[in-house]
Design a protein around this motif. Structure first.
Motif, mmCIF file in Angstrom:
data_model
loop_
_atom_site.group_PDB
_atom_site.id
_atom_site.type_symbol
_atom_site.label_atom_id
_atom_site.label_comp_id
_atom_site.label_asym_id
_atom_site.label_seq_id
_atom_site.Cartn_x
_atom_site.Cartn_y
_atom_site.Cartn_z
ATOM 1 N N SER A 144 3.093 12.994 -7.737
ATOM 2 C CA SER A 144 3.815 11.727 -7.653
ATOM 3 C C SER A 144 5.219 11.856 -8.242
ATOM 4 C CB SER A 144 3.038 10.635 -8.395
ATOM 5 O OG SER A 144 3.754 9.426 -8.424
ATOM 6 N N LYS A 145 5.298 12.454 -9.418
ATOM 7 C CA LYS A 145 6.606 12.658 -10.067
ATOM 8 C C LYS A 145 7.506 13.551 -9.218
ATOM 9 C CE LYS A 145 5.505 12.189 -15.000
ATOM 10 N NZ LYS A 145 5.430 12.909 -16.298
ATOM 11 N N LYS A 146 6.927 14.635 -8.711
ATOM 12 C CA LYS A 146 7.702 15.578 -7.916
ATOM 13 C C LYS A 146 8.206 14.929 -6.632
ATOM 14 C CE LYS A 146 9.436 19.613 -6.928
ATOM 15 N NZ LYS A 146 10.567 20.167 -7.714
ATOM 16 N N ALA A 147 7.385 14.109 -6.004
ATOM 17 C CA ALA A 147 7.791 13.430 -4.778
ATOM 18 C C ALA A 147 9.009 12.548 -5.016
ATOM 19 C CB ALA A 147 6.636 12.602 -4.225
ATOM 20 N N VAL A 148 9.009 11.847 -6.137
ATOM 21 C CA VAL A 148 10.162 10.999 -6.483
ATOM 22 C C VAL A 148 11.408 11.852 -6.680
ATOM 23 C CG1 VAL A 148 11.146 9.452 -8.237
ATOM 24 C CG2 VAL A 148 8.774 9.165 -7.498
ATOM 25 N N GLU A 149 11.263 12.978 -7.366
ATOM 26 C CA GLU A 149 12.402 13.874 -7.598
ATOM 27 C C GLU A 149 12.981 14.378 -6.277
ATOM 28 O OE1 GLU A 149 11.203 17.069 -10.115
ATOM 29 O OE2 GLU A 149 10.587 15.755 -11.774
ATOM 30 N N VAL A 150 12.105 14.806 -5.376
ATOM 31 C CA VAL A 150 12.546 15.345 -4.086
ATOM 32 C C VAL A 150 13.261 14.271 -3.274
ATOM 33 C CG1 VAL A 150 11.769 16.251 -1.866
ATOM 34 C CG2 VAL A 150 10.780 17.137 -3.983
ATOM 35 N N ILE A 151 12.683 13.093 -3.206
ATOM 36 C CA ILE A 151 13.285 12.012 -2.421
ATOM 37 C C ILE A 151 14.631 11.606 -3.005
ATOM 38 C CG2 ILE A 151 13.052 9.576 -1.773
ATOM 39 C CD1 ILE A 151 10.007 10.080 -1.586
ATOM 40 N N ARG B 6 6.462 3.857 -9.038
ATOM 41 C CA ARG B 6 5.437 4.754 -8.514
ATOM 42 C C ARG B 6 4.216 4.684 -9.416
ATOM 43 N NH1 ARG B 6 4.056 8.936 -11.381
ATOM 44 N NH2 ARG B 6 5.321 9.474 -13.176
ATOM 45 N N HIS B 7 3.087 5.103 -8.873
ATOM 46 C CA HIS B 7 1.864 5.217 -9.665
ATOM 47 C C HIS B 7 0.959 6.224 -8.972
ATOM 48 C CE1 HIS B 7 -1.753 4.263 -11.967
ATOM 49 N NE2 HIS B 7 -1.005 3.499 -12.762
ATOM 50 N N HIS B 8 0.307 7.071 -9.763
ATOM 51 C CA HIS B 8 -0.604 8.060 -9.168
ATOM 52 C C HIS B 8 -1.811 7.349 -8.550
ATOM 53 C CE1 HIS B 8 -3.600 7.593 -12.350
ATOM 54 N NE2 HIS B 8 -2.612 7.613 -13.232
ATOM 55 N N GLY B 9 -2.576 8.097 -7.779
ATOM 56 C CA GLY B 9 -3.692 7.501 -7.062
ATOM 57 C C GLY B 9 -5.030 7.586 -7.758
ATOM 58 N N TYR B 10 -5.055 8.124 -8.973
ATOM 59 C CA TYR B 10 -6.317 8.297 -9.676
ATOM 60 C C TYR B 10 -6.534 7.177 -10.693
ATOM 61 C CZ TYR B 10 -6.576 12.829 -7.416
ATOM 62 O OH TYR B 10 -6.637 13.810 -6.469
ATOM 63 N N PHE B 11 -6.555 5.964 -10.193
ATOM 64 C CA PHE B 11 -6.735 4.815 -11.078
ATOM 65 C C PHE B 11 -8.091 4.170 -10.811
ATOM 66 C CE2 PHE B 11 -4.313 3.612 -7.304
ATOM 67 C CZ PHE B 11 -5.024 2.540 -6.802
ATOM 68 N N LYS B 12 -8.580 3.456 -11.811
ATOM 69 C CA LYS B 12 -9.877 2.796 -11.715
ATOM 70 C C LYS B 12 -9.703 1.379 -11.173
ATOM 71 C CE LYS B 12 -11.604 5.414 -15.690
ATOM 72 N NZ LYS B 12 -12.133 5.329 -17.093
ATOM 73 N N PRO B 13 -10.767 0.810 -10.603
ATOM 74 C CA PRO B 13 -10.669 -0.541 -10.045
ATOM 75 C C PRO B 13 -10.135 -1.569 -11.029
ATOM 76 C CG PRO B 13 -12.723 0.486 -9.354
ATOM 77 C CD PRO B 13 -12.099 1.416 -10.354
ATOM 78 N N GLU B 14 -10.485 -1.410 -12.303
ATOM 79 C CA GLU B 14 -10.011 -2.372 -13.298
ATOM 80 C C GLU B 14 -8.507 -2.271 -13.558
ATOM 81 O OE1 GLU B 14 -12.405 0.846 -15.630
ATOM 82 O OE2 GLU B 14 -12.517 -0.204 -13.680
ATOM 83 N N GLU B 15 -7.881 -1.206 -13.041
ATOM 84 C CA GLU B 15 -6.430 -1.054 -13.185
ATOM 85 C C GLU B 15 -5.664 -1.629 -11.999
ATOM 86 O OE1 GLU B 15 -5.279 2.956 -15.054
ATOM 87 O OE2 GLU B 15 -7.220 3.407 -14.134
ATOM 88 N N ASP B 16 -6.394 -2.018 -10.965
ATOM 89 C CA ASP B 16 -5.754 -2.519 -9.744
ATOM 90 C C ASP B 16 -4.741 -3.628 -10.010
ATOM 91 O OD1 ASP B 16 -7.314 -0.774 -8.317
ATOM 92 O OD2 ASP B 16 -8.217 -2.280 -7.015
ATOM 93 N N GLN B 17 -5.171 -4.652 -10.752
ATOM 94 C CA GLN B 17 -4.329 -5.834 -10.894
ATOM 95 C C GLN B 17 -3.009 -5.529 -11.578
ATOM 96 O OE1 GLN B 17 -5.289 -8.821 -9.347
ATOM 97 N NE2 GLN B 17 -3.081 -9.100 -9.656
ATOM 98 N N ALA B 18 -3.031 -4.640 -12.553
ATOM 99 C CA ALA B 18 -1.784 -4.276 -13.238
ATOM 100 C C ALA B 18 -0.819 -3.591 -12.262
ATOM 101 C CB ALA B 18 -2.080 -3.357 -14.422
ATOM 102 N N ILE B 19 -1.352 -2.741 -11.403
ATOM 103 C CA ILE B 19 -0.526 -2.062 -10.400
ATOM 104 C C ILE B 19 0.009 -3.070 -9.389
ATOM 105 C CG2 ILE B 19 -0.531 -0.328 -8.562
ATOM 106 C CD1 ILE B 19 -2.753 1.126 -10.137
#
Length: 245
Positions: A119-126, A138-151
């Motif tokens: 995720s970090k590298k993709a932002v750097e490249v773009i 940005r946010h990585h994709g390895y988050f738990k359901p309880e983190e959904d609302q914050a994202i």
């Protein structure tokens, strides 16, 4: 009125990649209040829609469905629908980034998915390659359901033009659909593993392989563990060609 064809009951507009980009660009320019959900419909999604009512509803209610995969295009030709070309999530992402490079207007993007390093590298490249593109978050994709609302809340507060979701299909489609009224983005697109390609973690097939419509084979040779997933392709082809309404 846009012409379309149906593959196993799923409607695909007859648009080229460039025509699709033009339509998406217009959506952003119109400043609509509702989010436009772009579903990149590959054989796996089409097959899943035959028994997954929730996913079928998501696809049917999408703002746009594209033909993600040469299998979709080939079946359309056999059945007389003749989709002009495939329009993949990866192609859409790169075209959107490239198309804004010379534009006076800076589009904003939020990237959701992949692992933290990618995720970090993709932002750097773009940021380096497309200076007219602004990554607002940005946010990585390895988050738990309880983190959904914050994202969701973070994306909503940033109000990006494009929400790029690389959570894999159909997880990305379900996630976008669930929160579409809270995301406050103009367009949301599920792009599979495209952030891995952007970051250089995964190499895309050379242009020649793409022109020969053999990108699937290139990926299989590079990642033999994909063979089980690839088994769906011949099953899809047989069912789709002989599908009866």
């Amino acid at each position: 009125m846009t012409q379309a064809t149906q593959i196993m009951g799923i409607t695909f507009p007859k648009r080229t990649l460039d025509e699709t980009i033009q339509e998406i660009s217009e959506v952003v320019g119109q400043n609509r209040s509702e989010l436009c959900h772009v579903v990149t419909g590959n054989p796996e999604i089409v097959m899943a829609c035959q028994h997954d009512k929730e996913l079928r509803t998501i696809v049917e209610e999408a703002g746009l469905v594209t033909a993600d995969g040469i299998g979709i295009v080939m079946v359309s030709k056999v059945r007389g629908g003749s989709l002009p070309e495939r329009v993949t999530g990866c192609d859409l992402l790169f075209k959107l980034l490239e198309g804004n490079a010379d534009s006076m207007q800076k589009w904003t993007f939020y990237l959701l998915g992949a692992d933290e390093e990618t995720s970090k590298k993709a932002v750097e490249v773009i940021t380096q390659k497309y200076p007219n593109v602004t990554i607002v978050g940005r946010h990585h994709g390895y988050f738990k359901p309880e983190e959904d609302q914050a994202i969701v809340d973070e994306i909503g507060s940033l109000a990006p033009d494009f929400l790029i979701v690389a959570l894999g299909a159909p997880r990305a489609e379900r996630w976008i659909y669930k929160y579409k009224h809270e995301l406050n983005a103009r367009v949301a697109i599920g792009v599979g593993g495209s952030l891995d390609v952007v970051a250089g973690k995964v190499k895309r097939a050379p242009k020649m392989w793409q022109k020969l419509h053999m990108e699937w084979l290139y990926r299989l040779l590079k990642q033999p563990s994909r063979w089980r997933r690839q088994l769906i392709l011949p099953r899809f082809a047989l069912k789709a060609v002989f599908y009866k309404k």
